[in-house]
Scaffold this active site. Structure first.
Site, PDB file in Angstrom:
ATOM      1  N   SER A   1       0.843  -1.205   0.000  1.00  0.00           N
ATOM      2  CA  SER A   1       0.000   0.000   0.000  1.00  0.00           C
ATOM      3  C   SER A   1       0.874   1.250   0.000  1.00  0.00           C
ATOM      4  CB  SER A   1      -0.968  -0.043   1.183  1.00  0.00           C
ATOM      5  OG  SER A   1      -1.886   1.035   1.130  1.00  0.00           O
TER       6      SER A   1
ATOM      7  N   HIS B   1      -8.260   1.329  -0.742  1.00  0.00           N
ATOM      8  CA  HIS B   1      -8.189   0.377  -1.853  1.00  0.00           C
ATOM      9  C   HIS B   1      -9.576  -0.134  -2.258  1.00  0.00           C
ATOM     10  CE1 HIS B   1      -3.924   0.662  -1.447  1.00  0.00           C
ATOM     11  NE2 HIS B   1      -4.018   0.345  -0.176  1.00  0.00           N
TER      12      HIS B   1
END
Length: 304
Positions: free
Chosen positions: A85, A189
């Protein structure tokens, strides 16, 4: 072959930067980064409490700064780099795609944009312990949740509204032992982050990325990326798309990685690697006390 990896949001804990700032020149470096992005990283890494560093706009640049500082202290030359991430931005510096200050400016924009997107609806994320992904993913979709992180070793992180996360805790997929809420402030996300993508696309237009100097593995699909422009495009899009760390680890294996070092605040990704990459030596940089063991591992690889 060594892969150097950087953790994502949720790895931060109060005071975790304190021992790293005792290294020569570290405080001055972090203070300069703080001035560059308008955020007191020294304060947040040493004195701020858990709620303060849970703030997305704070956590993300703090994690990138910590990763860069610890990697600089290690001074290793990995063959492969990757990040989970927000850790992908840290990895982009390891690969020479972005400079440290440019990466911190970019992640500052990312954190602010994602915090704003998260404020629209009360959302969150939760890790599912146990279970079979083939059973878990359809169950999440039935509840309206997104499998936002597919981390390997059967671990999946679900993301969605607070109500959907609460429903998941009451209605776990078959085989899932526990549902653990994460220390993040939004459904990262997922489609909830779409507004942040446009902000990041505009910020990316001001950057001049170089092509990776070492193998860079992307969260999007676990594939290697050859150009700086493509790395940047993927960094923009990943905030609204799932993290496929499972595929990243499959690529590490395919590339012949034999050791994995996770930069500060290490622990999460080494834990996943121990389960998914048997035979690969792992080491997490949590404090500077871990540097000697990490350097010994690097030297061992060089002499192999």
């Amino acid at each position: 072959m060594l892969v150097l990896v950087a953790p994502g949001q949720g790895a931060q804990t109060p005071g975790f930067l304190t021992p790293w700032l005792e290294l020569p020149g570290a405080t001055d470096r972090v203070a300069a980064w703080s001035d560059a992005i308008g955020l007191d990283l020294v304060h947040y890494g040493t004195k701020a409490d858990a709620d303060e560093i849970r703030d997305t706009a704070v956590a993300q640049p703090l994690l990138v700064a910590a990763g860069l500082l610890s990697a600089s202290a290690l001074d290793a030359s990995p063959g492969v780099v990757a990040g989970h991430s927000v850790g992908e931005i840290t990895a982009s510096v390891f690969a020479g795609v972005l400079g440290a200050e440019a990466a911190l400016r970019f992640v500052r924009t990312r954190g602010l944009a994602m915090a704003e997107a998260a404020a629209v609806t009360e959302t969150g994320m939760a890790a599912l312990l146990g279970g079979d992904p083939e059973v878990t993913v359809p169950h999440l979709e039935k509840l309206g949740l997104t499998p936002a992180n597919v981390n390997g070793g059967g671990q999946i992180v679900a993301a969605g509204t607070a109500e959907q996360i609460a429903a998941l805790a009451e209605d776990k997929p078959e085989g899932v032992r526990r549902v653990v809420p994460l220390k993040v402030a939004g459904a990262f996300h997922t489609h909830h982050m779409a507004p942040a993508v446009e902000r990041l696309r505009a910020a990316a237009a001001d950057l001049s990325p170089a092509d990776p100097s070492v193998t860079y593995v992307s969260n999007a699909d676990g594939e290697t990326v050859a150009t700086g422009a493509e790395v940047l495009t993927r960094l923009v899009g990943q905030v609204a798309n799932p993290v496929r760390w499972d595929l990243c680890m499959e690529t590490f294996q395919r590339l012949g990685v034999t050791a994995l070092i996770e930069v500060c605040p290490g622990g999460t990704l080494t834990g996943l690697a121990k389960r998914a990459l048997p035979g690969v030596k792992t080491l997490a940089l949590k404090t500077p006390d871990d540097l000697d063991a990490a350097r010994a591992l690097v030297s061992e690889l060089a002499g192999a």
